[in-house]
Enzyme design. Structure first.
Site, PDB file in Angstrom:
ATOM      1  N   GLU A 105       6.998 -10.797  46.032  1.00 29.93           N
ATOM      2  CA  GLU A 105       7.836 -10.019  46.899  1.00 29.93           C
ATOM      3  C   GLU A 105       8.050 -10.606  48.261  1.00 29.93           C
ATOM      4  O   GLU A 105       9.026 -10.712  49.132  1.00 29.93           O
ATOM      5  CB  GLU A 105       7.372  -8.627  47.090  1.00 29.93           C
ATOM      6  CG  GLU A 105       8.003  -7.829  45.659  1.00 29.93           C
ATOM      7  CD  GLU A 105       6.908  -7.950  44.511  1.00 29.93           C
ATOM      8  OE1 GLU A 105       5.731  -8.649  44.722  1.00 29.93           O
ATOM      9  OE2 GLU A 105       7.225  -7.751  43.508  1.00 29.93           O
ATOM     10  N   HIS A 124       5.261   3.527  40.332  1.00 33.51           N
ATOM     11  CA  HIS A 124       6.733   3.581  40.261  1.00 33.51           C
ATOM     12  C   HIS A 124       7.546   4.985  40.490  1.00 33.51           C
ATOM     13  O   HIS A 124       8.514   4.977  39.901  1.00 33.51           O
ATOM     14  CB  HIS A 124       6.718   3.162  38.621  1.00 33.51           C
ATOM     15  CG  HIS A 124       5.992   1.941  38.446  1.00 33.51           C
ATOM     16  ND1 HIS A 124       4.825   1.622  38.229  1.00 33.51           N
ATOM     17  CD2 HIS A 124       6.787   0.756  38.024  1.00 33.51           C
ATOM     18  CE1 HIS A 124       4.733   0.371  38.002  1.00 33.51           C
ATOM     19  NE2 HIS A 124       5.590  -0.090  37.593  1.00 33.51           N
TER      20      HIS A 124
END
Lengths: 442, 324
Positions: free
Chosen positions: B60, B127
């Site tokens: 990322e 999540h």
């Protein structure tokens, strides 16, 4: 960014001439070999097959010891060797070599002046010096072409000069003046210029420019241009996660990132032996799947040649290159750090390998420069630095009330393509199909 | 035109911008042949090619930095986080490299960082998060949290055209649960402007993203009791539409701030401070905050249900404020 136009500048006459000769470099290089004696000094390979251009291989390590109840570092190994000559460059001609030497002088004199300004309390904050690393900064930046980018770190101020910033720009940065490239918004070497000089501004966090430079190369490629993007990282900085993420991304995307790991033996006070378990940081190139090389970071010729070849690879879309340049940081991390943790024998060994002294000797012995020309050059660079110092010193601070400006970029500003509009291909049968009902997540 | 889901609206928005502007490209994990974990970019690679729909390593920090680097050359990258929870892996790059670039060295960063956030799907602690507040706090970033399909499309297009780094928090609970007809013509929605979701005279609910629908359900219940809720959908949490916040307080004099992010240090505190500064004299009751529990997002459905703000919470607080 904008050059202040107040003072009529007297440049060394060599510079104008050299600028011209440099533009010929890409066509003339292959034919203009200046007698490189590769037979005399073959390029050895390290145990992992990494080419090592150095003419001497220092075999020593930093070890821990206790003396009178105190912890300290000492050296295990032999540091008695005399410095070797510079390796002959395969590409540099006389004028180019002198120009690199001139940038190195400018680099050092600028930093000496910064040190004085610091002592006079005219600098805001710290001063970070690249003493002993000027050859690497200047020669590597010099090896790039015009559309190429650099992402410098604190000890690469010479590279900023090579790419067209003036010593006064750097000085005003350190003195937090309004005329500085960031107008006093950031310190020291933390500035850049995307439009003209193609320099990405560093941040203090280490390794973070590597993925950024990969992105710059990606953006250029989308615009149809394969560029070289040169950035540096220290033996300390290369420990960070973004270093791996960024360079791996460049490698897998075959982007023309040139990463020079400046192994200067010390990350602030931590010796490289405490930073990594491998002997040569260039070995990591094997893991990335890119070519790696080792050079003597105090030999501008070696640095130039390998960077130049890496840039050629980048321009040919052959991907990234990792270069390990071995040298030593000859001062503390910053001015406040006396570096008493460094065993003195290291300083003695590396002082004999001072890049400027070696380059000076090389140019004089080769008769590419007379003693008179040398002293003229030294005097003219000193004059330039003194003028820039006076200019920076006399320039004003920014108005405090402007601190709130420019957090955002106004949307009326048009952001241009640096390399031209991308040619996009689109399939004939377009149509945005309805999303599939397949959900990764319930 | 058939109604379009929230997810399809985002797809359409990115697709249209890529067709309109060659500067736009997508970069992220599994966005190419797989079309993204939630299929937002499904089919893009076939149409636009692998040059403009770039699958990356699982990195990322590199994705954000590479997007930033490309933006320096004049490109307008749209980078995807597979889940917005992973934005923390690029936190340094966002707050130090990207957000400060224009301020420090006059280098605008016209990029979009987008991905699914939010809970209600038993995604567990990694999540389901709502990390928007970390970034709303950082000067130099625009933070967008759309609640409707129409806004999702209009705002993603506005974010792509914006000269500044825009963080676009999609709500995964809404992806396929809501749909509406969208305008045929090209349109954008202005960043930084709230939307009146429902007009009412008694109590204001200032909220955004999926919580708009929690407020709406509460409003339906309260309407039967004669309590009219006004629902203000902020749409953008940075910059905040302070004018819209002040206006609704001036109208109803009672306000609930509702968000899915956890309570302590959440945006509700900031919004309450804005009300204090702009409309203190208009308050007839204390400001109420409804937010998730100050815990990680729990996994098991009964735990997560307890964790998230509920319709009953809004009903209860609205009644309390009305009677204050």
């Amino acid at each position: 960014m904008k050059k202040s136009a107040s003072k009529p500048r007297t440049r060394t006459p060599t510079k104008a001439v050299l600028k011209n000769s440099r533009s010929e470099i890409s066509t003339a290089n292959s034919s203009r070999r200046n007698g490189a004696s590769s037979g005399k000094f073959p390029v050895r390979k390290n145990p992992h097959g990494i080419p090592d251009y150095r003419l001497e291989v220092l075999d020593c390590r930093t070890v821990e010891e206790w003396v009178d109840g105190q912890f300290r570092y000492n050296i295990e190994g032999d540091l008695s060797a005399e410095p070797p000559p510079l390796r002959e460059s395969k590409y540099l001609n006389k004028q180019q070599s002198i120009e690199i030497y001139r940038y190195m002088l400018l680099n050092r004199k600028m930093e000496q002046t910064l040190e004085n300004l610091f002592k006079q309390q005219k600098v805001v904050g710290g001063v970070y010096l690249g003493l002993g690393q000027e050859g690497c900064s200047c020669a590597s930046a010099y090896a790039l072409g015009e559309g190429d980018w650099i992402g410098p770190m604190i000890r690469n101020q010479g590279a900023l000069l090579v790419r067209g910033f003036e010593p006064r720009d750097v000085m005003m940065q350190y003195m937090a003046k309004s005329g500085a490239p960031t107008g006093g918004r950031d310190a020291g070497s933390h500035f850049g210029d995307k439009h003209k000089r193609h320099i990405a501004a560093p941040i203090s966090m280490l390794g973070d420019l590597i993925p950024v430079l990969a992105g710059v190369a990606l953006g250029a490629r989308l615009q149809g241009k394969n560029i070289a993007c040169l950035t540096w990282v220290g033996d300390g900085g290369q420990s960070t996660g973004p270093t791996y993420e960024g360079f791996n991304f460049a490698a897998v995307q075959k982007l023309g990132v040139i990463l020079i790991v400046e192994n200067n033996l010390w990350a602030y006070s931590t010796p490289v032996d405490r930073q990594v378990a491998c002997k040569d940081l260039a070995n990591r190139a094997i893991g990335y799947g890119v070519p790696g090389v080792i050079v003597d970071g105090t030999d501008p010729n070696q640095v130039y040649d390998v960077t130049y070849e890496a840039a050629q690879r980048a321009h040919a879309r052959e991907g990234a290159t990792l270069i390990e340049a071995k040298m030593m940081r000859m001062r503390g991390h910053a001015m406040h750090d006396a570096a008493t943790y460094v065993p003195p024998a290291y300083f003695e060994y590396w002082k004999k390998r001072d890049p400027i002294a070696r380059m000076e000797k090389y140019l004089l012995e080769k008769r590419w420069m007379s003693t008179k020309e040398n002293s003229d050059l030294i005097a003219s660079t000193q004059k330039e630095i003194d003028e820039d110092r006076d200019f920076a010193d006399a320039s004003p601070y920014p108005e405090g009330t402007t601190a709130g400006e420019r957090v955002f970029c106004d949307n009326s500003i048009e952001i241009p393509f640096l390399y031209g509009k991308p040619k996009v291909k689109q399939s004939d049968k377009k149509k945005l199909r309805a999303a599939s009902d397949v959900a990764h997540f319930r | 035109m058939a109604p379009v889901t929230y997810l399809e609206a985002i797809r359409e928005g990115i697709w249209e911008e890529m067709e309109r502007d060659p500067a736009v490209f997508c970069i992220g994990e599994d966005i190419g042949v797989y079309g993204g974990a939630f299929k937002v970019t499904e089919g893009f690679i076939h149409h636009f090619g692998s040059e403009r729909v770039i699958d990356t390593p699982i990195a990322e920090a590199a994705i954000v930095s590479a997007a930033f680097g490309a933006s320096l050359t004049g490109m307008r990258p749209v980078a995807e986080f597979q889940f917005m929870d992973f934005i923390s892996c690029a936190h340094n790059q966002i707050i130090n490299m990207v957000a400060k670039a224009n301020y420090r060295w006059d280098a605008p960063a016209p990029l979009v960082l987008r991905g699914p956030s939010g809970g209600g799907v038993s995604g567990g602690p990694f999540h389901s998060q709502n990390p928007e507040t970390y970034y709303a706090h950082t000067p130099g970033l625009k933070v967008i949290c759309p609640a409707t399909a129409r806004d999702a499309k209009g705002l993603i297009k506005a974010a792509i055209r914006d000269n500044n780094p825009c963080l676009f928090f999609e709500h995964k609970f809404l992806y396929r649960r809501i749909k509406e007809e969208l305008p045929n013509e090209d349109y954008t929605v202005e960043i930084g402007k709230a939307r009146m979701h429902r007009e009412g005279r008694d109590v204001s609910v200032i909220t955004y993203a999926a919580m708009v629908y929690v407020a709406q359900e509460a409003a339906d219940i309260l309407a039967k009791e004669g309590i009219e809720l006004e629902i203000v959908d902020l749409r953008t949490v940075a910059p905040l539409d302070k004018e819209a916040i002040a206006n609704t307080v001036k109208k109803t004099n009672r306000v609930i701030i509702l968000h899915e992010d956890t309570k302590t240090g959440g945006l509700a505190g900031e919004i309450a401070a804005v009300i204090n500064e702009l409309a203190f004299d208009d308050l007839d009751a204390p400001i109420a905050r409804i937010a998730s529990l100050d815990t990680p997002v729990p996994f098991s459905p009964p735990l997560e249900k307890f964790f998230l703000p509920k319709v009953e919470d809004v009903v209860r607080e609205a009644r309390r404020l009305r009677a204050y």
